[in-house]
Design a protein around this motif. Sequence first.
Motif, PDB file in Angstrom:
ATOM      1  N   ASN A 118       0.873  -1.218   0.106  1.00  0.00           N
ATOM      2  CA  ASN A 118       0.016  -0.017   0.103  1.00  0.00           C
ATOM      3  C   ASN A 118       0.726   1.200  -0.065  1.00  0.00           C
ATOM      4  N   LEU A 119       2.270   1.216  -0.221  1.00  0.00           N
ATOM      5  CA  LEU A 119       3.065   2.148  -0.424  1.00  0.00           C
ATOM      6  C   LEU A 119       2.688   3.183  -1.747  1.00  0.00           C
ATOM      7  N   GLU A 120       2.619   4.154  -1.392  1.00  0.00           N
ATOM      8  CA  GLU A 120       2.441   5.304  -2.518  1.00  0.00           C
ATOM      9  C   GLU A 120       3.506   5.262  -3.689  1.00  0.00           C
ATOM     10  N   PRO A 121       3.177   4.592  -4.907  1.00  0.00           N
ATOM     11  CA  PRO A 121       4.282   4.519  -6.017  1.00  0.00           C
ATOM     12  C   PRO A 121       4.835   5.888  -6.267  1.00  0.00           C
ATOM     13  N   ARG A 122       5.968   5.768  -6.577  1.00  0.00           N
ATOM     14  CA  ARG A 122       6.584   6.992  -7.033  1.00  0.00           C
ATOM     15  C   ARG A 122       7.899   6.688  -8.013  1.00  0.00           C
ATOM     16  N   SER A 123       8.062   7.705  -8.829  1.00  0.00           N
ATOM     17  CA  SER A 123       9.230   7.550  -9.960  1.00  0.00           C
ATOM     18  C   SER A 123       9.872   8.640 -10.002  1.00  0.00           C
ATOM     19  N   ARG A 124      11.238   8.959 -10.316  1.00  0.00           N
ATOM     20  CA  ARG A 124      11.939  10.043 -10.740  1.00  0.00           C
ATOM     21  C   ARG A 124      11.556  10.208 -12.325  1.00  0.00           C
ATOM     22  N   TYR A 125      11.119   9.146 -12.974  1.00  0.00           N
ATOM     23  CA  TYR A 125      10.861   9.134 -14.590  1.00  0.00           C
ATOM     24  C   TYR A 125       9.427   9.415 -15.020  1.00  0.00           C
ATOM     25  N   SER A 126       9.519  10.262 -16.000  1.00  0.00           N
ATOM     26  CA  SER A 126       8.247  10.608 -16.554  1.00  0.00           C
ATOM     27  C   SER A 126       7.720   9.750 -17.743  1.00  0.00           C
ATOM     28  N   SER A 127       8.886   8.929 -18.248  1.00  0.00           N
ATOM     29  CA  SER A 127       8.596   8.210 -19.309  1.00  0.00           C
ATOM     30  C   SER A 127       9.516   6.861 -19.128  1.00  0.00           C
ATOM     31  N   VAL A 128       9.014   5.649 -19.590  1.00  0.00           N
ATOM     32  CA  VAL A 128       9.869   4.370 -19.860  1.00  0.00           C
ATOM     33  C   VAL A 128       9.778   3.738 -21.156  1.00  0.00           C
ATOM     34  N   PHE A 129      10.963   3.440 -21.533  1.00  0.00           N
ATOM     35  CA  PHE A 129      10.788   2.452 -23.003  1.00  0.00           C
ATOM     36  C   PHE A 129      11.486   1.246 -22.277  1.00  0.00           C
ATOM     37  N   ALA A 130      10.463   0.122 -22.403  1.00  0.00           N
ATOM     38  CA  ALA A 130      11.109  -0.957 -21.997  1.00  0.00           C
ATOM     39  C   ALA A 130      10.105  -2.227 -22.508  1.00  0.00           C
ATOM     40  N   ASP A 131      10.483  -3.214 -22.789  1.00  0.00           N
ATOM     41  CA  ASP A 131       9.851  -4.592 -22.849  1.00  0.00           C
ATOM     42  C   ASP A 131       9.861  -5.668 -21.995  1.00  0.00           C
ATOM     43  N   HIS A 132      10.836  -5.436 -21.043  1.00  0.00           N
ATOM     44  CA  HIS A 132      10.946  -6.614 -20.234  1.00  0.00           C
ATOM     45  C   HIS A 132       9.673  -6.343 -19.134  1.00  0.00           C
ATOM     46  N   PRO A 133       9.329  -7.674 -18.888  1.00  0.00           N
ATOM     47  CA  PRO A 133       7.968  -7.724 -17.953  1.00  0.00           C
ATOM     48  C   PRO A 133       8.224  -6.976 -16.605  1.00  0.00           C
ATOM     49  N   LEU A 134       9.184  -7.004 -16.048  1.00  0.00           N
ATOM     50  CA  LEU A 134       9.610  -6.489 -14.657  1.00  0.00           C
ATOM     51  C   LEU A 134       9.375  -4.933 -14.632  1.00  0.00           C
ATOM     52  N   SER A 135      10.162  -4.408 -15.820  1.00  0.00           N
ATOM     53  CA  SER A 135      10.412  -2.940 -15.894  1.00  0.00           C
ATOM     54  C   SER A 135       8.763  -2.394 -16.540  1.00  0.00           C
ATOM     55  N   VAL A 136       8.196  -3.174 -17.364  1.00  0.00           N
ATOM     56  CA  VAL A 136       6.787  -2.892 -17.726  1.00  0.00           C
ATOM     57  C   VAL A 136       5.937  -2.764 -16.458  1.00  0.00           C
ATOM     58  N   GLY A 137       5.713  -3.777 -15.658  1.00  0.00           N
ATOM     59  CA  GLY A 137       5.040  -3.873 -14.297  1.00  0.00           C
ATOM     60  C   GLY A 137       5.344  -2.762 -13.434  1.00  0.00           C
ATOM     61  N   LEU A 138       6.609  -2.465 -13.326  1.00  0.00           N
ATOM     62  CA  LEU A 138       6.867  -1.261 -12.375  1.00  0.00           C
ATOM     63  C   LEU A 138       6.739   0.035 -12.910  1.00  0.00           C
ATOM     64  N   ALA A 139       6.691   0.283 -14.034  1.00  0.00           N
ATOM     65  CA  ALA A 139       6.419   1.291 -14.971  1.00  0.00           C
ATOM     66  C   ALA A 139       4.747   1.649 -14.564  1.00  0.00           C
ATOM     67  N   ARG A 140       3.877   0.564 -14.844  1.00  0.00           N
ATOM     68  CA  ARG A 140       2.601   0.533 -14.685  1.00  0.00           C
ATOM     69  C   ARG A 140       2.128   0.840 -13.326  1.00  0.00           C
ATOM     70  N   ARG A 141       2.861   0.267 -12.281  1.00  0.00           N
ATOM     71  CA  ARG A 141       2.416   0.475 -10.801  1.00  0.00           C
ATOM     72  C   ARG A 141       2.916   1.883 -10.749  1.00  0.00           C
TER      73      ARG A 141
END
Length: 159
Positions: free
Chosen positions: A33-56
Amino acid sequence: MLFAQAEPNRRREAEGRLPVSGVWPWGGGELSNLEPRSRYSSVFADHPLSVGLARRAGVALHPLAGVECGLAAAVAEGQVLVVWDRLWSAVLDADSVVWSEELVRLDDWLAQVQRLLASRRLHHWILDGCHGHRRRIARLDAWRLWRRVRPLAGMRSLA
């Protein structure tokens, strides 16, 4: 091999029971239940972990194939993360031909990044090989005239 010499396995074998040979975590779970945060505004990736984290994190997600044409626009919006994993399958398959072709594609794409840097549309970029070493490249690094630039395409015969 992690459990081969573990004390609990030695006890189990002494008792005539089968040793623990692996742990297989699987199945559903609960998202934190942690608030998802990212320093990135965009992610270019195909790897499932990267895709999932960007979506989250709610970050704009683009397929890696779109990085050649979409990078300049994404950079204008903020910080961008590119997960370039195209070399990985060639490494796993021990396919030096595909690996060298993908390395040349990476070199071509890095030339595009350097052009963005030279045109001042990009302040700097960071190359992180995920092995503990990171390299920050800024526009003024081009003035390091004592370093001889060798494109990866010229090293293709090494593969």
